[in-house]
Motif scaffolding. Structure first.
Motif, PDB file in Angstrom:
ATOM      1  N   LEU A 140      -3.823  -4.099   6.642  1.00  0.00           N
ATOM      2  CA  LEU A 140      -3.647  -3.022   5.661  1.00  0.00           C
ATOM      3  C   LEU A 140      -2.856  -1.855   6.253  1.00  0.00           C
ATOM      4  O   LEU A 140      -2.032  -1.244   5.567  1.00  0.00           O
ATOM      5  CB  LEU A 140      -5.001  -2.567   5.125  1.00  0.00           C
ATOM      6  CG  LEU A 140      -5.748  -3.604   4.275  1.00  0.00           C
ATOM      7  CD1 LEU A 140      -7.133  -3.091   3.898  1.00  0.00           C
ATOM      8  CD2 LEU A 140      -4.971  -3.998   3.038  1.00  0.00           C
ATOM      9  N   GLN A 141      -3.087  -1.551   7.522  1.00  0.00           N
ATOM     10  CA  GLN A 141      -2.326  -0.463   8.153  1.00  0.00           C
ATOM     11  C   GLN A 141      -0.848  -0.823   8.273  1.00  0.00           C
ATOM     12  O   GLN A 141       0.019   0.018   8.033  1.00  0.00           O
ATOM     13  CB  GLN A 141      -2.902  -0.143   9.532  1.00  0.00           C
ATOM     14  CG  GLN A 141      -4.182   0.651   9.467  1.00  0.00           C
ATOM     15  CD  GLN A 141      -4.764   0.939  10.831  1.00  0.00           C
ATOM     16  OE1 GLN A 141      -4.532   0.222  11.794  1.00  0.00           O
ATOM     17  NE2 GLN A 141      -5.531   2.011  10.913  1.00  0.00           N
ATOM     18  N   LEU A 142      -0.577  -2.068   8.649  1.00  0.00           N
ATOM     19  CA  LEU A 142       0.823  -2.489   8.764  1.00  0.00           C
ATOM     20  C   LEU A 142       1.527  -2.416   7.406  1.00  0.00           C
ATOM     21  O   LEU A 142       2.672  -1.973   7.315  1.00  0.00           O
ATOM     22  CB  LEU A 142       0.913  -3.918   9.325  1.00  0.00           C
ATOM     23  CG  LEU A 142       0.506  -4.094  10.786  1.00  0.00           C
ATOM     24  CD1 LEU A 142       0.498  -5.583  11.162  1.00  0.00           C
ATOM     25  CD2 LEU A 142       1.425  -3.311  11.716  1.00  0.00           C
ATOM     26  N   PHE A 143       0.826  -2.827   6.359  1.00  0.00           N
ATOM     27  CA  PHE A 143       1.447  -2.846   5.036  1.00  0.00           C
ATOM     28  C   PHE A 143       1.555  -1.438   4.435  1.00  0.00           C
ATOM     29  O   PHE A 143       2.620  -1.021   3.994  1.00  0.00           O
ATOM     30  CB  PHE A 143       0.673  -3.760   4.083  1.00  0.00           C
ATOM     31  CG  PHE A 143       1.317  -3.886   2.743  1.00  0.00           C
ATOM     32  CD1 PHE A 143       2.439  -4.681   2.562  1.00  0.00           C
ATOM     33  CD2 PHE A 143       0.827  -3.184   1.648  1.00  0.00           C
ATOM     34  CE1 PHE A 143       3.055  -4.789   1.322  1.00  0.00           C
ATOM     35  CE2 PHE A 143       1.441  -3.282   0.401  1.00  0.00           C
ATOM     36  CZ  PHE A 143       2.556  -4.082   0.239  1.00  0.00           C
ATOM     37  N   TYR A 144       0.459  -0.690   4.413  1.00  0.00           N
ATOM     38  CA  TYR A 144       0.451   0.605   3.725  1.00  0.00           C
ATOM     39  C   TYR A 144       0.947   1.754   4.592  1.00  0.00           C
ATOM     40  O   TYR A 144       1.664   2.626   4.112  1.00  0.00           O
ATOM     41  CB  TYR A 144      -0.950   0.928   3.192  1.00  0.00           C
ATOM     42  CG  TYR A 144      -1.328   0.065   2.018  1.00  0.00           C
ATOM     43  CD1 TYR A 144      -0.734   0.241   0.781  1.00  0.00           C
ATOM     44  CD2 TYR A 144      -2.272  -0.949   2.157  1.00  0.00           C
ATOM     45  CE1 TYR A 144      -1.070  -0.563  -0.300  1.00  0.00           C
ATOM     46  CE2 TYR A 144      -2.615  -1.756   1.073  1.00  0.00           C
ATOM     47  CZ  TYR A 144      -2.006  -1.557  -0.144  1.00  0.00           C
ATOM     48  OH  TYR A 144      -2.340  -2.344  -1.203  1.00  0.00           O
ATOM     49  N   HIS A 145       0.537   1.786   5.850  1.00  0.00           N
ATOM     50  CA  HIS A 145       0.912   2.900   6.718  1.00  0.00           C
ATOM     51  C   HIS A 145       2.316   2.746   7.290  1.00  0.00           C
ATOM     52  O   HIS A 145       3.076   3.696   7.336  1.00  0.00           O
ATOM     53  CB  HIS A 145      -0.091   2.994   7.864  1.00  0.00           C
ATOM     54  CG  HIS A 145      -0.886   4.250   7.883  1.00  0.00           C
ATOM     55  ND1 HIS A 145      -1.240   4.933   6.751  1.00  0.00           N
ATOM     56  CD2 HIS A 145      -1.383   4.963   8.914  1.00  0.00           C
ATOM     57  CE1 HIS A 145      -1.928   5.985   7.089  1.00  0.00           C
ATOM     58  NE2 HIS A 145      -2.030   6.038   8.385  1.00  0.00           N
ATOM     59  N   LYS A 146       2.605   1.556   7.743  1.00  0.00           N
ATOM     60  CA  LYS A 146       3.894   1.343   8.408  1.00  0.00           C
ATOM     61  C   LYS A 146       4.926   0.723   7.478  1.00  0.00           C
ATOM     62  O   LYS A 146       6.062   0.506   7.889  1.00  0.00           O
ATOM     63  CB  LYS A 146       3.699   0.487   9.647  1.00  0.00           C
ATOM     64  CG  LYS A 146       2.760   1.169  10.633  1.00  0.00           C
ATOM     65  CD  LYS A 146       2.826   0.605  11.995  1.00  0.00           C
ATOM     66  CE  LYS A 146       1.895   1.447  12.877  1.00  0.00           C
ATOM     67  NZ  LYS A 146       1.836   1.037  14.206  1.00  0.00           N
ATOM     68  N   ALA A 147       4.522   0.415   6.245  1.00  0.00           N
ATOM     69  CA  ALA A 147       5.418  -0.119   5.209  1.00  0.00           C
ATOM     70  C   ALA A 147       6.214  -1.334   5.687  1.00  0.00           C
ATOM     71  O   ALA A 147       7.399  -1.457   5.427  1.00  0.00           O
ATOM     72  CB  ALA A 147       6.348   0.981   4.702  1.00  0.00           C
ATOM     73  N   MET A 148       5.550  -2.219   6.391  1.00  0.00           N
ATOM     74  CA  MET A 148       6.213  -3.428   6.876  1.00  0.00           C
ATOM     75  C   MET A 148       6.222  -4.498   5.786  1.00  0.00           C
ATOM     76  O   MET A 148       5.320  -4.562   4.961  1.00  0.00           O
ATOM     77  CB  MET A 148       5.501  -3.967   8.118  1.00  0.00           C
ATOM     78  CG  MET A 148       5.622  -3.081   9.318  1.00  0.00           C
ATOM     79  SD  MET A 148       4.846  -3.877  10.742  1.00  0.00           S
ATOM     80  CE  MET A 148       5.339  -2.765  12.026  1.00  0.00           C
ATOM     81  N   SER A 149       7.220  -5.337   5.837  1.00  0.00           N
ATOM     82  CA  SER A 149       7.325  -6.431   4.864  1.00  0.00           C
ATOM     83  C   SER A 149       6.323  -7.525   5.231  1.00  0.00           C
ATOM     84  O   SER A 149       5.860  -7.617   6.373  1.00  0.00           O
ATOM     85  CB  SER A 149       8.740  -7.000   4.868  1.00  0.00           C
ATOM     86  OG  SER A 149       8.973  -7.693   6.088  1.00  0.00           O
ATOM     87  N   PHE A 150       6.028  -8.361   4.227  1.00  0.00           N
ATOM     88  CA  PHE A 150       5.098  -9.463   4.491  1.00  0.00           C
ATOM     89  C   PHE A 150       5.680 -10.447   5.504  1.00  0.00           C
ATOM     90  O   PHE A 150       4.949 -11.072   6.258  1.00  0.00           O
ATOM     91  CB  PHE A 150       4.724 -10.182   3.185  1.00  0.00           C
ATOM     92  CG  PHE A 150       3.757  -9.401   2.352  1.00  0.00           C
ATOM     93  CD1 PHE A 150       2.477  -9.125   2.817  1.00  0.00           C
ATOM     94  CD2 PHE A 150       4.116  -8.921   1.109  1.00  0.00           C
ATOM     95  CE1 PHE A 150       1.574  -8.396   2.069  1.00  0.00           C
ATOM     96  CE2 PHE A 150       3.219  -8.187   0.339  1.00  0.00           C
ATOM     97  CZ  PHE A 150       1.951  -7.927   0.825  1.00  0.00           C
ATOM     98  N   LYS A 151       6.987 -10.541   5.536  1.00  0.00           N
ATOM     99  CA  LYS A 151       7.640 -11.432   6.497  1.00  0.00           C
ATOM    100  C   LYS A 151       7.345 -10.966   7.928  1.00  0.00           C
ATOM    101  O   LYS A 151       6.936 -11.756   8.776  1.00  0.00           O
ATOM    102  CB  LYS A 151       9.150 -11.465   6.244  1.00  0.00           C
ATOM    103  CG  LYS A 151       9.893 -12.422   7.149  1.00  0.00           C
ATOM    104  CD  LYS A 151      11.365 -12.464   6.809  1.00  0.00           C
ATOM    105  CE  LYS A 151      12.060 -13.481   7.720  1.00  0.00           C
ATOM    106  NZ  LYS A 151      13.461 -13.645   7.380  1.00  0.00           N
ATOM    107  N   VAL A 152       7.522  -9.682   8.174  1.00  0.00           N
ATOM    108  CA  VAL A 152       7.267  -9.120   9.510  1.00  0.00           C
ATOM    109  C   VAL A 152       5.778  -9.199   9.845  1.00  0.00           C
ATOM    110  O   VAL A 152       5.400  -9.557  10.960  1.00  0.00           O
ATOM    111  CB  VAL A 152       7.781  -7.660   9.591  1.00  0.00           C
ATOM    112  CG1 VAL A 152       7.392  -7.008  10.906  1.00  0.00           C
ATOM    113  CG2 VAL A 152       9.292  -7.618   9.387  1.00  0.00           C
TER     114      VAL A 152
END
Length: 180
Positions: free
Chosen positions: A131-143
């Protein structure tokens, strides 16, 4: 120290000095909590929470303090204590002034954030990271899939959904008990 000087300290980034001045209000808040059946520890907790709410509201661009610091902290402390004791009936809410209702809503909003944070912390480490990678760091699902070694982007997306649902379920369970 006057309210204007305390407000100037906040605006000039001297929050520590401002809060030291506000701590002079504690004995009056302590008296309030003690008169309502609370302990000295309860009074300290309520006062701290009131200062946190004040601090967060002062950071909002649309927030205007329309009363003295004492009046605001007193009202917030009173609502926090009543919320803690779950003695707030619907009839009492109808008798509140508009400013008091606004303060009460701020207290409830702060409680929601606290429970959302607790729900997040109850998730497993992997869900928290996802959740932190997706929401906080705005990373793509691929990454995210590569970093967390998921089989595909779709697996990462499904896992994020499951983690979010789990967090929402925890939040609803905790928050529901606070409201009732």
């Amino acid at each position: 120290m006057s309210d204007q000087k305390i407000m100037a300290l906040f605006k000039n980034g001297q929050r520590d000095k401002a809060f030291r001045q506000l701590y002079s209000l504690f004995p009056r808040i302590e008296k309030l909590i003690l008169s309502k059946g609370g302990s000295k520890n309860d009074a300290q907790d309520v006062f701290q929470e009131a200062l946190i709410i004040l601090s967060k509201n002062l950071e909002k661009s649309d927030f205007k303090l329309t009363s003295s610091f004492y009046t605001y902290i007193y009202a917030v402390s009173r609502f926090i204590w009543k919320d803690t004791q779950k003695q707030y009936s619907k009839q009492e809410l109808h008798n509140l002034k508009e400013e008091e209702v606004s303060i009460f809503h701020n207290v409830l909003e702060e409680k929601k954030y606290q429970y959302a944070e607790k729900a997040f912390l109850e998730l497993g480490e992997r869900c928290q990271q996802l959740l932190q990678l997706f929401y906080h760091k705005a990373m793509s699902f691929k990454v995210i899939a590569e970093m967390m070694q998921f089989a595909s982007e779709k697996v990462a997306k499904n896992q994020k959904y499951k983690c979010l649902q789990k967090a929402k379920d925890i939040f609803k369970t905790k928050y529901k008990t606070v409201q009732s």
